[in-house]
Scaffold this motif. Structure first.
Motif, PDB file in Angstrom:
ATOM      1  N   TYR A   1       0.842  -1.153  -0.034  1.00 23.95           N
ATOM      2  CA  TYR A   1      -0.065   0.060  -0.012  1.00 23.95           C
ATOM      3  C   TYR A   1       0.806   1.433   0.146  1.00 23.95           C
ATOM      4  N   SER A   2       1.967   1.439   0.577  1.00 25.15           N
ATOM      5  CA  SER A   2       2.734   2.470   0.676  1.00 25.15           C
ATOM      6  C   SER A   2       3.896   2.401  -0.577  1.00 25.15           C
ATOM      7  N   GLU A   3       4.545   1.695  -0.814  1.00 24.83           N
ATOM      8  CA  GLU A   3       5.576   1.542  -1.971  1.00 24.83           C
ATOM      9  C   GLU A   3       4.880   1.211  -3.208  1.00 24.83           C
ATOM     10  N   ILE A   4       4.206   0.317  -3.305  1.00 22.92           N
ATOM     11  CA  ILE A   4       3.551   0.036  -4.792  1.00 22.92           C
ATOM     12  C   ILE A   4       2.505   1.111  -5.188  1.00 22.92           C
ATOM     13  N   LEU A   5       1.574   1.098  -4.380  1.00 19.76           N
ATOM     14  CA  LEU A   5       0.246   2.048  -4.620  1.00 19.76           C
ATOM     15  C   LEU A   5       0.852   3.331  -4.327  1.00 19.76           C
ATOM     16  N   GLY A   6       1.668   3.564  -3.390  1.00 21.10           N
ATOM     17  CA  GLY A   6       2.318   4.992  -3.266  1.00 21.10           C
ATOM     18  C   GLY A   6       1.446   5.864  -2.225  1.00 21.10           C
ATOM     19  N   PHE A   7       0.518   5.292  -1.369  1.00 20.77           N
ATOM     20  CA  PHE A   7      -0.058   6.114  -0.276  1.00 20.77           C
ATOM     21  C   PHE A   7       0.921   6.307   0.739  1.00 20.77           C
ATOM     22  N   ARG A   8       0.676   7.693   1.035  1.00 26.51           N
ATOM     23  CA  ARG A   8       1.600   8.222   2.337  1.00 26.51           C
ATOM     24  C   ARG A   8       1.539   7.656   3.448  1.00 26.51           C
ATOM     25  N   ILE A   9       2.514   7.389   4.180  1.00 20.00           N
ATOM     26  CA  ILE A   9       2.098   6.950   5.539  1.00 20.00           C
ATOM     27  C   ILE A   9       1.881   8.280   6.654  1.00 20.00           C
ATOM     28  N   ILE A  10       0.828   8.221   7.148  1.00 25.54           N
ATOM     29  CA  ILE A  10       0.443   9.330   8.258  1.00 25.54           C
ATOM     30  C   ILE A  10       1.060   8.882   9.417  1.00 25.54           C
ATOM     31  N   ALA A  11       0.741   7.815  10.045  1.00 27.79           N
ATOM     32  CA  ALA A  11       1.128   7.617  11.234  1.00 27.79           C
ATOM     33  C   ALA A  11       1.162   5.936  11.371  1.00 27.79           C
ATOM     34  N   GLU A  12       1.983   5.253  12.301  1.00 26.10           N
ATOM     35  CA  GLU A  12       2.349   3.839  12.413  1.00 26.10           C
ATOM     36  C   GLU A  12       2.116   3.895  13.951  1.00 26.10           C
ATOM     37  N   THR A  13       1.509   2.763  14.442  1.00 33.40           N
ATOM     38  CA  THR A  13       1.177   2.425  15.891  1.00 33.40           C
ATOM     39  C   THR A  13       1.158   1.258  16.090  1.00 33.40           C
ATOM     40  N   TYR A  14       2.123   0.790  17.074  1.00 31.37           N
ATOM     41  CA  TYR A  14       2.077  -0.673  17.363  1.00 31.37           C
ATOM     42  C   TYR A  14       1.083  -0.657  18.759  1.00 31.37           C
ATOM     43  N   ARG A  15       0.204  -1.353  19.082  1.00 35.39           N
ATOM     44  CA  ARG A  15      -0.674  -1.434  20.190  1.00 35.39           C
ATOM     45  C   ARG A  15      -0.144  -2.795  20.841  1.00 35.39           C
ATOM     46  N   GLU A  16       0.647  -2.898  21.916  1.00 36.52           N
ATOM     47  CA  GLU A  16       1.078  -3.920  22.538  1.00 36.52           C
ATOM     48  C   GLU A  16      -0.065  -4.773  23.252  1.00 36.52           C
ATOM     49  N   GLU A  17      -0.928  -4.324  23.685  1.00 41.89           N
ATOM     50  CA  GLU A  17      -2.137  -5.150  24.422  1.00 41.89           C
ATOM     51  C   GLU A  17      -2.971  -5.706  23.235  1.00 41.89           C
ATOM     52  N   ARG A  18      -2.749  -5.485  22.134  1.00 40.85           N
ATOM     53  CA  ARG A  18      -3.529  -6.215  20.903  1.00 40.85           C
ATOM     54  C   ARG A  18      -2.467  -6.806  20.327  1.00 40.85           C
ATOM     55  N   GLN A  19      -1.345  -6.725  20.324  1.00 38.96           N
ATOM     56  CA  GLN A  19      -0.403  -7.317  19.373  1.00 38.96           C
ATOM     57  C   GLN A  19      -0.754  -7.006  17.814  1.00 38.96           C
ATOM     58  N   SER A  20      -0.763  -5.742  17.832  1.00 39.16           N
ATOM     59  CA  SER A  20      -1.567  -5.168  16.505  1.00 39.16           C
ATOM     60  C   SER A  20      -0.892  -3.838  16.196  1.00 39.16           C
ATOM     61  N   TYR A  21      -0.630  -3.814  14.736  1.00 32.63           N
ATOM     62  CA  TYR A  21      -0.330  -2.435  14.126  1.00 32.63           C
ATOM     63  C   TYR A  21      -1.375  -1.732  13.498  1.00 32.63           C
ATOM     64  N   LYS A  22      -1.581  -0.605  13.454  1.00 31.75           N
ATOM     65  CA  LYS A  22      -2.414   0.016  12.939  1.00 31.75           C
ATOM     66  C   LYS A  22      -1.404   1.247  12.106  1.00 31.75           C
ATOM     67  N   LEU A  23      -1.736   1.192  10.724  1.00 36.43           N
ATOM     68  CA  LEU A  23      -0.864   2.057   9.701  1.00 36.43           C
ATOM     69  C   LEU A  23      -1.901   3.086   9.026  1.00 36.43           C
ATOM     70  N   ASP A  24      -1.935   4.373   9.371  1.00 41.87           N
ATOM     71  CA  ASP A  24      -2.804   5.257   8.674  1.00 41.87           C
ATOM     72  C   ASP A  24      -2.228   5.644   7.410  1.00 41.87           C
ATOM     73  N   LEU A  25      -2.739   5.428   6.180  1.00 41.24           N
ATOM     74  CA  LEU A  25      -2.187   5.896   4.898  1.00 41.24           C
ATOM     75  C   LEU A  25      -3.008   6.922   4.067  1.00 41.24           C
ATOM     76  N   ALA A  26      -2.565   7.961   3.716  1.00 41.17           N
ATOM     77  CA  ALA A  26      -3.152   8.996   2.985  1.00 41.17           C
ATOM     78  C   ALA A  26      -3.309   8.577   1.535  1.00 41.17           C
ATOM     79  N   ILE A  27      -4.708   8.370   0.884  1.00 39.81           N
ATOM     80  CA  ILE A  27      -4.834   8.173  -0.716  1.00 39.81           C
ATOM     81  C   ILE A  27      -4.762   9.682  -1.169  1.00 39.81           C
ATOM     82  N   ASN A  28      -5.186  10.541  -0.395  1.00 41.26           N
ATOM     83  CA  ASN A  28      -5.392  12.090  -0.893  1.00 41.26           C
ATOM     84  C   ASN A  28      -5.583  12.862   0.447  1.00 41.26           C
TER      85      ASN A  28
END
Length: 129
Positions: A24-51
């Motif tokens: 999504y970020s390199e091939i489709l070229g969507f800009r990374i806004i924020a990347e968060t790792y939530r330890e309690e959920r063992q989960s990443y959340k990546l916010d990507l801007a389409i526009n």
């Protein structure tokens, strides 16, 4: 009155975070806004801007269940991205190993489009304006 100005984001749960992040970020070229790792959920959340107004929220969770994509399953059918130059977008995707379907014509609008899949086989569409 209920009034919506636009879609703010689409949330996607992926099976392999690093693979989907690259797609999504390199091939489709969507800009990374924020990347968060939530330890309690063992989960990443990546916010990507389409526009400036629309985003994709990419989530990872441990062992998410698979979702059927084909044949077309009930629920969200696909996510379509508007593009100005369909051929150049297809060429770009193909150069990065992404397989695209044959270009089709929308019978109702006369517009051209094609489908491709993300790393989890979620159906994505390029729709030429």
């Amino acid at each position: 009155m209920f009034s919506v100005s636009h879609i703010h984001h689409v949330a996607i749960i992926c099976s392999n975070y690093q693979t989907s992040k690259k797609f999504y970020s390199e091939i489709l070229g969507f800009r990374i806004i924020a990347e968060t790792y939530r330890e309690e959920r063992q989960s990443y959340k990546l916010d990507l801007a389409i526009n400036p107004n629309q985003q994709i929220e990419l989530f990872s969770f441990p062992s998410p269940p698979e979702r059927p994509s084909r044949p077309e399953a009930q629920g969200l059918r696909h996510l379509a991205f508007a593009v100005d130059d369909l051929e150049s977008c297809i060429k770009h995707l193909n150069q990065h190993g992404v397989i695209t379907e044959t270009i089709r014509w929308d019978e109702l609008t006369g517009k051209r489009f094609t489908f491709f899949a993300d790393p989890d086989d979620l159906p994505l569409e390029l729709y030429q304006l």
